[in-house]
Motif scaffolding. Structure first.
Motif, PDB file in Angstrom:
ATOM      1  N   ARG A 249      82.182  30.347  47.988  1.00  0.00           N
ATOM      2  CA  ARG A 249      81.540  29.048  47.804  1.00  0.00           C
ATOM      3  C   ARG A 249      82.392  27.917  48.359  1.00  0.00           C
ATOM      4  O   ARG A 249      83.635  27.987  48.362  1.00  0.00           O
ATOM      5  N   PRO A 250      81.731  26.859  48.776  1.00  0.00           N
ATOM      6  CA  PRO A 250      82.467  25.722  49.345  1.00  0.00           C
ATOM      7  C   PRO A 250      83.087  24.850  48.271  1.00  0.00           C
ATOM      8  O   PRO A 250      82.778  24.980  47.072  1.00  0.00           O
ATOM      9  N   ALA A 251      83.987  23.967  48.706  1.00  0.00           N
ATOM     10  CA  ALA A 251      84.437  22.919  47.806  1.00  0.00           C
ATOM     11  C   ALA A 251      83.239  22.029  47.489  1.00  0.00           C
ATOM     12  O   ALA A 251      82.408  21.764  48.347  1.00  0.00           O
ATOM     13  N   GLY A 252      83.145  21.598  46.268  1.00  0.00           N
ATOM     14  CA  GLY A 252      82.004  20.798  45.869  1.00  0.00           C
ATOM     15  C   GLY A 252      81.332  21.416  44.658  1.00  0.00           C
ATOM     16  O   GLY A 252      81.687  22.512  44.214  1.00  0.00           O
ATOM     17  N   ILE A 253      80.369  20.718  44.117  1.00  0.00           N
ATOM     18  CA  ILE A 253      79.721  21.128  42.876  1.00  0.00           C
ATOM     19  C   ILE A 253      78.482  21.959  43.188  1.00  0.00           C
ATOM     20  O   ILE A 253      77.540  21.478  43.831  1.00  0.00           O
ATOM     21  N   VAL A 254      78.500  23.213  42.740  1.00  0.00           N
ATOM     22  CA  VAL A 254      77.388  24.138  42.943  1.00  0.00           C
ATOM     23  C   VAL A 254      76.980  24.693  41.583  1.00  0.00           C
ATOM     24  O   VAL A 254      77.684  25.522  41.000  1.00  0.00           O
ATOM     25  N   GLY A 255      75.861  24.217  41.071  1.00  0.00           N
ATOM     26  CA  GLY A 255      75.346  24.711  39.811  1.00  0.00           C
ATOM     27  C   GLY A 255      74.520  25.969  40.014  1.00  0.00           C
ATOM     28  O   GLY A 255      74.025  26.236  41.113  1.00  0.00           O
ATOM     29  N   VAL A 256      74.364  26.742  38.957  1.00  0.00           N
ATOM     30  CA  VAL A 256      73.602  27.987  39.003  1.00  0.00           C
ATOM     31  C   VAL A 256      72.487  27.915  37.959  1.00  0.00           C
ATOM     32  O   VAL A 256      72.748  27.737  36.766  1.00  0.00           O
ATOM     33  N   ASN A 257      71.261  28.046  38.432  1.00  0.00           N
ATOM     34  CA  ASN A 257      70.081  28.023  37.576  1.00  0.00           C
ATOM     35  C   ASN A 257      69.709  29.462  37.237  1.00  0.00           C
ATOM     36  O   ASN A 257      69.503  30.283  38.129  1.00  0.00           O
TER      37      ASN A 257
END
Length: 356
Positions: free
Chosen positions: A129-137
């Motif tokens: 995953r990249p830097a940054g905010i990645v939420g998971v639904n």
């Protein structure tokens, strides 16, 4: 680069909606999308859920169901991305056709049914995953014998790669799923989910996504259960089954969840009511009908700390992201403020008082 994710807007709108979506995702994978080169204005930044959001605009789940392009979406200028909905096992979803678009209503109806490659496939991708905010639904499988266990599985499997979790109990396209919004069922679900989250080495924030079709009288108890179980935020809202005011009669007859412009007032009224019920103390994500700079500002004023887009991008293209950022900065300046905080919820009373 003009057009939605690198393809011409006119071309994509001429295609079958699901085919257009697939092309948009593929174009991102190929690098054919407008790249943001300048950093966001610092006045748009917020620290929420102990996460640093560079701006409040997120890509809603449903676009990147399988975590194929979070890096590219962040590169377009989103402040965060939410992937999914993910179920424990792959599932194909409902039969085709299952996505319908109305140009006259600026709306989409979908009955996809949580089609996705499953949690394991997404997990493999998000390990890079990249830097940054990645939420998971996370959601439950259509034929699951224990739907609560499916949510627990999502927490346990995806905990190492999720910036935050959203518990999706509000899709209308998995039969019986919305029954989990009933207070007793929701309480049991959140207790098990929170126990699973508590066992993780790190504990991503937990959000709950509600349907806009909850009855007014039911909303206080539902919100009370969410707060009592220690959720970090609420997403308001999912798609609606209501068809009030649609111009396209054939479109209105399609089954599934309605998103886009006709959802805006309904979802924003509910957002304001949740803001009041939580006394503005719980961060809210405003979703539903944002297709202009003005509607984005209105969501913030109704109580949203964060925003999510999807259907608006179908009709307006990625330039919408920049227009919203500029409008939010202008609103901050008009309020003689230094950030978004004074704007959040300042018209919640007015929105909550509107008739359904």
């Amino acid at each position: 680069m003009n057009g939605l994710f690198g393809f011409g807007q006119t071309l994509l709108l001429a295609l079958d909606p699901e085919r257009a979506h697939d092309l948009a995702v593929k174009s991102l994978e190929l690098g054919l999308y407008p790249h943001t080169t300048e950093p966001d204005d610092k006045r748009l930044a917020q620290r929420i859920f102990d996460l640093d959001f560079p701006n409040p605009i997120g890509m809603a789940p449903g676009f990147d169901k399988n975590a194929r392009v979070p890096r590219e979406l962040l590169g377009m200028g989103f402040g965060f991305v939410e992937v999914g909905t993910l179920t424990p096992r792959p599932q194909s979803g409902n039969p085709l056709p299952r996505v319908f678009r109305s140009m006259s209503d600026r709306a989409v109806i979908n009955r996809l049914g949580f089609n996705n490659d499953g949690q394991e496939a997404a997990l493999a991708r998000l390990k890079q995953r990249p830097a940054g905010i990645v939420g998971v639904n996370i959601g439950a499988g259509r034929d699951s014998p224990d739907r609560v266990a499916d949510y627990v599985s999502g927490i346990e499997r995806m905990g190492a790669v999720a910036s935050y979790f959203t518990v999706n109990i509000s899709s209308p396209n998995t039969p019986g799923l919305r029954d989990l919004q009933a207070p007793a069922a929701l309480d049991a679900l959140l207790q098990r989910v929170q126990a699973a989250r508590g066992a993780l080495p790190s504990k991503p924030p937990l959000l709950v996504k509600l349907a806009p079709d909850l009855a007014d009288d039911d909303l206080p108890e539902v919100v009370g259960v969410i707060v009592a179980n220690g959720a970090d935020g609420i997403v308001v809202s999912n798609t609606t089954l209501v068809r009030d005011g649609l111009k396209d009669a054939a479109f209105a007859r399609e089954a599934g969840g309605l998103s886009g412009r006709p959802l805006f007032a309904r979802a924003t009224r509910m957002l304001a009511r949740v803001y009041k019920l939580t006394q503005g103390k719980l961060p809210l994500v405003g979703v539903g009908g944002i297709d202009s700079a003005e509607t984005a500002v209105a969501k913030v004023e109704a109580g949203a700390s964060l925003l999510q887009l999807y259907t608006g991008l179908v009709f307006e293209g990625p330039a919408l992201i920049g227009r919203i950022k500029r409008a939010l900065i202008s609103a901050i300046e008009r309020a003689d403020a230094t950030d978004l905080k004074p704007l959040i919820g300042r018209r919640a009373e007015e929105w909550a008082a509107r008739s359904a």
